[in-house]
Design a protein around this motif. Structure first.
Motif, PDB file in Angstrom:
ATOM      1  N   GLN A 171      -2.961  -2.959  10.273  1.00 24.47           N
ATOM      2  CA  GLN A 171      -2.756  -3.875   8.714  1.00 24.47           C
ATOM      3  C   GLN A 171      -4.152  -4.932   7.835  1.00 24.47           C
ATOM      4  OE1 GLN A 171      -3.636  -7.208   9.079  1.00 24.47           O
ATOM      5  NE2 GLN A 171      -4.981  -7.533  10.916  1.00 24.47           N
ATOM      6  N   ASP A 172      -5.109  -4.567   9.072  1.00 24.96           N
ATOM      7  CA  ASP A 172      -6.550  -4.037   8.210  1.00 24.96           C
ATOM      8  C   ASP A 172      -6.683  -3.649   7.260  1.00 24.96           C
ATOM      9  OD1 ASP A 172      -8.997  -5.584   9.004  1.00 24.96           O
ATOM     10  OD2 ASP A 172     -10.043  -3.558   9.423  1.00 24.96           O
ATOM     11  N   HIS A 173      -6.498  -2.765   7.342  1.00 28.47           N
ATOM     12  CA  HIS A 173      -6.405  -1.209   6.465  1.00 28.47           C
ATOM     13  C   HIS A 173      -5.624  -1.617   5.218  1.00 28.47           C
ATOM     14  CE1 HIS A 173      -9.100   1.748   7.729  1.00 28.47           C
ATOM     15  NE2 HIS A 173      -9.423   1.403   8.911  1.00 28.47           N
ATOM     16  N   LEU A 174      -4.481  -3.011   4.768  1.00 28.94           N
ATOM     17  CA  LEU A 174      -3.322  -2.301   4.416  1.00 28.94           C
ATOM     18  C   LEU A 174      -4.065  -3.670   3.375  1.00 28.94           C
ATOM     19  CD1 LEU A 174      -0.091  -1.770   5.993  1.00 28.94           C
ATOM     20  CD2 LEU A 174      -0.898  -0.413   3.777  1.00 28.94           C
ATOM     21  N   GLY A 175      -4.102  -4.496   4.022  1.00 27.38           N
ATOM     22  CA  GLY A 175      -4.710  -6.068   2.725  1.00 27.38           C
ATOM     23  C   GLY A 175      -3.591  -6.723   3.767  1.00 27.38           C
ATOM     24  N   ASP A 176      -3.578  -8.122   2.874  1.00 32.70           N
ATOM     25  CA  ASP A 176      -3.162  -8.808   2.668  1.00 32.70           C
ATOM     26  C   ASP A 176      -0.831  -8.611   2.651  1.00 32.70           C
ATOM     27  OD1 ASP A 176      -4.544 -10.859   3.343  1.00 32.70           O
ATOM     28  OD2 ASP A 176      -4.890 -11.701   1.696  1.00 32.70           O
ATOM     29  N   VAL A 177      -0.142  -8.736   3.478  1.00 26.13           N
ATOM     30  CA  VAL A 177       1.018  -8.347   3.532  1.00 26.13           C
ATOM     31  C   VAL A 177       1.793  -9.119   2.571  1.00 26.13           C
ATOM     32  CG1 VAL A 177       3.597  -7.435   4.573  1.00 26.13           C
ATOM     33  CG2 VAL A 177       0.860  -6.456   5.545  1.00 26.13           C
ATOM     34  N   VAL A 178       2.517  -8.351   1.409  1.00 25.55           N
ATOM     35  CA  VAL A 178       3.036  -9.339   0.769  1.00 25.55           C
ATOM     36  C   VAL A 178       4.582  -9.127   0.925  1.00 25.55           C
ATOM     37  CG1 VAL A 178       1.631 -10.009  -1.174  1.00 25.55           C
ATOM     38  CG2 VAL A 178       3.233  -8.293  -1.589  1.00 25.55           C
ATOM     39  N   TYR A 179       5.049  -7.907   1.348  1.00 23.85           N
ATOM     40  CA  TYR A 179       6.995  -7.943   1.410  1.00 23.85           C
ATOM     41  C   TYR A 179       6.802  -6.950   2.788  1.00 23.85           C
ATOM     42  CZ  TYR A 179      11.667  -6.077   0.555  1.00 23.85           C
ATOM     43  OH  TYR A 179      13.047  -5.742   0.307  1.00 23.85           O
ATOM     44  N   VAL A 180       7.871  -6.832   3.218  1.00 23.52           N
ATOM     45  CA  VAL A 180       8.469  -5.761   4.333  1.00 23.52           C
ATOM     46  C   VAL A 180       9.722  -5.282   4.286  1.00 23.52           C
ATOM     47  CG1 VAL A 180       8.563  -5.184   7.135  1.00 23.52           C
ATOM     48  CG2 VAL A 180       6.331  -7.156   6.138  1.00 23.52           C
ATOM     49  N   GLU A 181       9.938  -4.142   4.067  1.00 22.93           N
ATOM     50  CA  GLU A 181      11.236  -3.869   3.566  1.00 22.93           C
ATOM     51  C   GLU A 181      12.003  -3.123   5.018  1.00 22.93           C
ATOM     52  OE1 GLU A 181      12.792   0.183   2.451  1.00 22.93           O
ATOM     53  OE2 GLU A 181      11.682  -0.999   0.704  1.00 22.93           O
TER      54      GLU A 181
END
Length: 155
Positions: free
Chosen positions: A56-66
């Motif tokens: 999650q740190d590498h992805l950045g702010d999560v805006v959607y989860v399928e």
């Protein structure tokens, strides 16, 4: 960032879970880890799955989860969903095989739980495992920490 780590340590202490501190992310004891950065918490034949703090740190702010459907079959190492962030979209691979028995519906309205609480409120699916032997293919916390350090040193 230090504030988040302090919060995570306090939360871990409150929840009575042990945490390994790394430079920027946490690795929780008593979980198993896939090389694609998913974690699994096993309770008998039931497995809770999510993405790691490192991921999650590498992805950045999560805006959607399928999310998959309840009842869907998942296979170890195969994709069952995706996480979309402001930086990228990444497949979520299952660390175990079995049948999805529950999905975290909270992620529909609050996908950022994956960022703020990757090991607790940000879990993604619960699986009824079909082969507990597959857990032997996963890393323990120490191996996963080393894996992340080696992977980060290459970038």
């Amino acid at each position: 960032m230090a504030c988040r780590q302090l919060w995570a340590s306090r939360a871990a202490s409150y929840l009575r879970i042990s945490v390994f501190h790394r430079g920027f992310s946490n690795v929780v004891k008593d979980l198993k880890y896939a090389d694609s950065h998913e974690w699994v918490k096993v309770d008998g034949n039931s497995a809770t799955v999510g993405i790691t703090d490192h991921a999650q740190d590498h992805l950045g702010d999560v805006v959607y989860v399928e999310l998959p459907e309840v009842g869907a079959a998942v296979t170890q190492g195969a994709s069952f969903g995706a996480v979309e962030s402001v930086k990228a979209t990444s497949d979520i691979n299952s660390p175990v095989s079995g049948k999805v028995v529950e999905v975290n519906e909270e992620l529909h309205s609050s996908p950022a739980l994956v960022n703020s609480s990757p090991y607790e409120n940000g879990w993604i699916i619960k699986v009824e495992m079909s082969d507990n032997g597959e857990l032997n293919n996963l890393m323990d916390p120490e191996k996963y920490s080393k894996f992340c350090e080696e992977e980060d040193s290459k970038h």
